[in-house]
Design a protein around this motif. Structure first.
Motif, PDB file in Angstrom:
ATOM      1  N   LYS A 267     -17.930 -29.409  22.585  1.00 30.67           N
ATOM      2  CA  LYS A 267     -18.247 -30.175  23.801  1.00 30.67           C
ATOM      3  C   LYS A 267     -19.416 -29.537  24.549  1.00 30.67           C
ATOM      4  O   LYS A 267     -20.341 -30.233  25.005  1.00 30.67           O
ATOM      5  N   SER A 271     -23.233 -30.985  25.117  1.00 32.26           N
ATOM      6  CA  SER A 271     -23.808 -31.089  26.459  1.00 32.26           C
ATOM      7  C   SER A 271     -25.198 -30.457  26.510  1.00 32.26           C
ATOM      8  O   SER A 271     -26.115 -30.988  27.138  1.00 32.26           O
ATOM      9  N   LEU A 308     -19.130 -35.939  31.753  1.00 36.46           N
ATOM     10  CA  LEU A 308     -18.558 -35.295  30.577  1.00 36.46           C
ATOM     11  C   LEU A 308     -17.392 -34.362  30.924  1.00 36.46           C
ATOM     12  O   LEU A 308     -16.424 -34.251  30.169  1.00 36.46           O
TER      13      LEU A 308
END
Length: 430
Positions: A267, A271, A308
């Protein structure tokens, strides 16, 4: 030594000298004639051919008198003629440099009457138009300039008289019928009590050819630049798409794994990739391929990170205060990655779902530096030194960007939450 002839025929005193000589010669002649008459009558009888002899003596004496007077007059006339020729030669010598300059001028020079009739042209005019000076004596402006007529030529002459720095672009026609573009300037002047117009015409053929060449080159350059801009935009678009593909692959890998730590790492990697891809997206969509609007970029970056990392039930207020500025691609990626790491840390560790969260981001230009402050309202850290000594990838990335890429300084402090202050030189900034 006194010279009687030089003194007597001095051209500055001709009238006085001639009058004196006429009176003196006539007086002497009369005395001589009177003496002859007396002698004649003393020795001759008038009744014996006296009248004939007297008449003969009178004719001879007056003839001598006329000879001296006419001879003197001839000398006076020759002296006047010589003085006139000398003056004429001096005037010719004085005007020679001006005539040479006029005839050898690159520009065509014309003198006109106020009706538009030629009164003088130089050699350049004859070479350009193909006429002789004698032919120009019977010509008018409209005979060589196709933009004027017999009615409009006097109006043009009047414009030259009344308009300071009069200048136009026109077209002249040669004797053979061909035409060429000219730039004409003119002004009025007075000669021998009469007003004339003096016009200067310069052949613009070469200038227009050069201008057309430059225009064509500029068009080709603009076309080439436009093509390169399109190509660069396409490259940025493809780079952005490729990064999105990489991000999607990482997301697929995280989805297949059951390791939560691995998923979190994927993740964060996604990003970071998105922060760099966002730069290429702005370059593709923007008008400038060298600089990016920082305000719009940071606002979009923070929104994407928020989307996010933050769930819908977490309340967050973002306070952005950024001076208007544009960064180069390189500087934008550096600052973007730096802010990305700091914002992610705030979203992950400082914000809670059971309270009101605040992220404050300030970026100002101060003298020759840019000052960035990013602050959250989370819990204060007990040991700030431990934060600087952390061996986490995020912290190492922050230190590396500030020290080696931005050549700036960074400082952390507690201020009703964690506050980070960054100062770096104003380079690659517009």
């Amino acid at each position: 030594m006194f010279s009687f002839g030089k003194y007597f025929f001095n051209k500055n005193k001709i009238a006085r000298r001639f009058s004196f000589s006429y009176v003196f010669t006539g007086f002497i002649g009369l005395l001589f004639l009177d003496k002859l008459v007396q002698i004649f009558f003393e020795h001759n009888d008038v009744s014996k051919n006296g009248i004939f002899t007297f008449g003969l003596l009178f004719i001879i004496s007056t003839g001598i008198l006329l000879y001296f007077m006419i001879n003197h007059m001839q000398k006076v006339i020759r002296n006047i003629e010589k003085a006139y020729n000398d003056l004429k030669q001096k005037e010719k010598d004085r005007l020679a440099p001006y005539e040479f300059a006029l005839d050898h001028s690159v520009d065509a020079i014309h003198w006109f009457t106020l009706e538009g009739k030629f009164t003088y042209v130089n050699e350049a005019t004859c070479k350009l138009d193909g006429y002789t000076k004698e032919e120009f004596e019977n010509m008018y402006l409209e005979d060589v300039d196709i933009n004027f007529t017999r009615e409009t030529s006097p109006l043009c002459m009047n414009d030259i008289r009344t308009i300071p720095n009069w200048r136009i672009e026109s077209t002249h026609r040669r004797k053979d019928g061909t035409t060429y573009p000219v730039e004409v300037s003119g002004h009025a002047f007075i000669y021998n009590g009469k007003e004339y117009i003096c016009a200067f015409a310069r052949d613009m053929t070469q200038r227009i050819e050069n201008r057309n060449k430059i225009t064509k080159m500029n068009e080709e350059l603009q076309k080439s630049v436009k093509e390169k801009e399109i190509l660069l935009k396409e490259i940025h678009h493809r780079v952005k798409n490729n990064m999105e593909i990489i991000s999607s692959l990482l997301n697929m890998q995280a989805y297949k794994s059951e390791d939560e730590k691995f998923k979190e790492q994927m993740k964060e990697s996604r990003s970071k990739i998105h922060a760099m891809a966002l730069v290429h997206e702005f370059l593709y969509l923007g008008k400038n391929l060298a600089y990016i609007n920082v305000n719009e970029y940071i606002e979009r970056l923070v929104d994407d990170i928020k989307e996010l990392y933050i769930s819908n039930n977490t309340q967050i207020e973002v306070d952005l205060s950024i001076d208007k500025m544009e960064f180069s691609i390189n500087r934008c990626i550096q600052v973007g990655m730096l802010l990305h790491e700091l914002c992610v840390n705030a979203f992950k560790y400082a914000f809670k779902s059971n309270r009101k969260n605040l992220l404050y981001l300030r970026m100002k230009i101060e003298d020759e530096n840019i000052h960035v402050i990013i602050k959250d309202n989370g819990e204060e850290l007990k040991d700030l030194d431990k934060l600087r000594k952390s061996d986490s990838i995020g912290m190492q990335l922050i230190e590396s960007i500030v020290d080696f890429q931005l050549h700036g300084t960074i400082e952390f402090k507690n201020n009703s939450g964690l506050e980070c202050s960054i100062i770096f030189p104003k380079k690659e900034v517009k």
